[in-house]
Design an enzyme around this catalytic site. Structure first.
Site, short mmCIF file in Angstrom:
data_model
loop_
_atom_site.label_atom_id
_atom_site.label_comp_id
_atom_site.label_asym_id
_atom_site.label_seq_id
_atom_site.Cartn_x
_atom_site.Cartn_y
_atom_site.Cartn_z
N ASN A 131 0.88 -1.17 0.00
CA ASN A 131 0.00 0.00 0.00
C ASN A 131 0.92 1.22 0.00
O ASN A 131 1.40 1.66 1.04
CB ASN A 131 -0.87 -0.08 1.27
CG ASN A 131 -1.79 1.09 1.43
OD1 ASN A 131 -1.70 2.09 0.72
ND2 ASN A 131 -2.68 0.97 2.40
N GLU A 159 -7.91 -2.70 5.50
CA GLU A 159 -7.75 -2.60 4.04
C GLU A 159 -6.82 -3.71 3.54
O GLU A 159 -7.01 -4.24 2.43
CB GLU A 159 -7.20 -1.22 3.67
CG GLU A 159 -8.21 -0.12 3.95
CD GLU A 159 -7.61 1.26 4.12
OE1 GLU A 159 -6.55 1.37 4.78
OE2 GLU A 159 -8.20 2.22 3.61
N HIS A 167 -11.24 5.71 -0.65
CA HIS A 167 -11.31 4.87 0.57
C HIS A 167 -12.17 3.62 0.34
O HIS A 167 -12.73 3.05 1.27
CB HIS A 167 -11.89 5.65 1.77
CG HIS A 167 -10.94 6.68 2.32
ND1 HIS A 167 -11.36 7.93 2.71
CD2 HIS A 167 -9.63 6.63 2.55
CE1 HIS A 167 -10.32 8.62 3.14
NE2 HIS A 167 -9.25 7.85 3.07
#
Ligand code: ADP
Length: 391
Positions: free
Chosen positions: A8, A370, A175
């Site tokens: 990420n 996530e 998001h």
């Protein structure tokens, strides 16, 4: 056992995690690199209950990814990495689900760089570095925009001449990996109560999303990650007339305005102190208090707006660093909200309980994940690739 890596990559950081694949992916290790491009680059790793830190000096994204690969080598235990899941901020209008990152897909994602110039190039740099290091691994892109692609047209457009919509000037929303996780968690925890849910993702970046039966129907973020709520350093909603004023009266160019709106505004700009909510909560200065007041005001305003989109409200979810940890902010957002069905249970809120309400609307605190969403997508793509190879 097969190992899967998640990456990420932000503008100056890379978060990562190693998962074992299986019916339920299990996180084996996680960590991050902070302060890329500065002399103080540090890699931290959490593995087997221990935290280690490695000084990197000045590293770019490619060097960062290499350092991660070195750091996780013991976790991989000679198994190699079968799949790598990447967070990629922009999937444009093309991707409404994760995609295997072929050369063709990478070329398409390159075209979205102008839509997210501060994030997309870093995401793609990390993908290329990972492809070089693991040429045999399945590389999968998971897009922050994908979860919102089903928005009805009124929530996908601006009132500009139609050609701009066709050219991609749309309300993408971001998001999405966090909202995807929350939608999945709600389906498990409370399928009945998930009909009309507003999720408040309150971290350094912050946005809110209206979910109808687990699908995103509206979001506070739009074309860029600037719109909606004020954030650590981003302005949130802004009258476009302010931009015209800055250009015409202050002579600011695109770079200067970009720096102002992305890096100097939001909580930092209003407080004249910090982008960090913990610092503001402890500061006690009038400016810090006002920054918090504005943050809360905008969340409450959007809550009413998103409830109107949903035609009512069953559940509110708080997540992200602030949403999960600040009883103070949650309490302020939920105070005097009986008119909409929210009654805060103050004791439960103080304890960061899973349910912090006692009224008709259920208010929940759900830690987002996530990385798990990315790992799950990577494992699924890996299984598809193996099934196709076996045919
Ligand atoms: P990112 O968007 O970078 O992933 P996070 O979700 O980690 O950010 O959220 C970072 C924010 O969460 C910071 O403003 C930080 O101050 C805030 N935060 C973390 N812990 C607490 C806490 N205990 N109380 C208040 N704010 C907190």
């Amino acid at each position: 056992m097969t190992r899967v890596l998640t990456l990420n990559a932000g503008s100056s950081s890379i978060k990562f995690a190693v998962f074992s694949s299986g019916d339920a992916p299990e996180e084996l290790a996680s960590g991050q690199i902070e302060s890329l491009y500065s002399f103080g680059g540090v890699l931290s790793l959490k593995w087997q209950g221990k935290k280690t830190k490695t000084e990197l000096g000045q590293a770019d994204h490619v060097e960062g990814v290499r350092a991660i690969l070195d750091a996780v080598a013991p976790v991989l235990d000679g198994q190699g990495v079968a799949a790598i899941g990447h967070r990629v901020v922009h999937g444009g209008t093309v991707y409404d689900a994760p995609a295997v990152l072929t050369d063709e897909v990478m070329a398409t994602l390159e075209k979205f760089v102008p839509l997210a110039p501060l994030h997309q190039p870093h995401n793609l740099a990390a993908v290329r570095a990972a492809m070089e290091a693991f040429p045999d691994a399945v590389q999968v892109g998971c897009f922050d925009t994908a979860f919102h692609r089903g928005h009805p047209w009124v929530n996908d457009t601006f009132a500009l001449p139609r050609r701009y919509y066709e050219a991609g000037v749309r309300r993408y929303g971001f998001h999405g990996l966090s909202y995807d996780y929350i939608a999945g968690a709600m389906a498990r925890i409370d399928p009945q109560g998930a009909d009309r849910t507003v999720v408040c993702h309150l971290g350094n970046g912050a946005s809110m999303c209206a979910l109808r039966e687990g699908q995103s129907v509206a979001s506070t973020m739009g074309f860029s990650a600037l719109d909606g709520l004020p954030m650590g350093t981003r302005c949130g909603q802004l009258d476009p007339g302010v931009m015209l004023y800055l250009m015409e009266q202050e002579g600011m160019d695109a770079k200067a305005i970009s720096d102002l709106l992305y890096k100097e505004s939001g909580l930092k700009g209003l407080s004249d102190l910090s982008n960090d909510m913990r610092v503001l909560e402890g500061a006690g200065t009038p400016e810090a208090d006002q920054a918090i007041e504005y943050f809360v005001f905008r969340i409450r305003r959007e809550l009413g707006s998103l409830a109107a989109v949903l035609g009512g409200l069953d559940t509110v979810v708080f997540t992200g660093g602030i949403g999960e940890n600040s009883a103070n902010i949650r309490g302020k957002v939920c105070s005097d909200m009986e008119w909409i069905g929210i009654t805060l249970d103050e004791a439960a809120n103080a304890e960061h309980a899973a349910v912090i309400s006692s009224g008709d609307v259920t208010v929940r605190v759900i830690p987002t994940d996530e990385e798990l969403v990315i790992a799950t997508a990577a494992i699924s793509a890996l299984e598809d690739a193996r099934a196709a190879a076996a045919e």
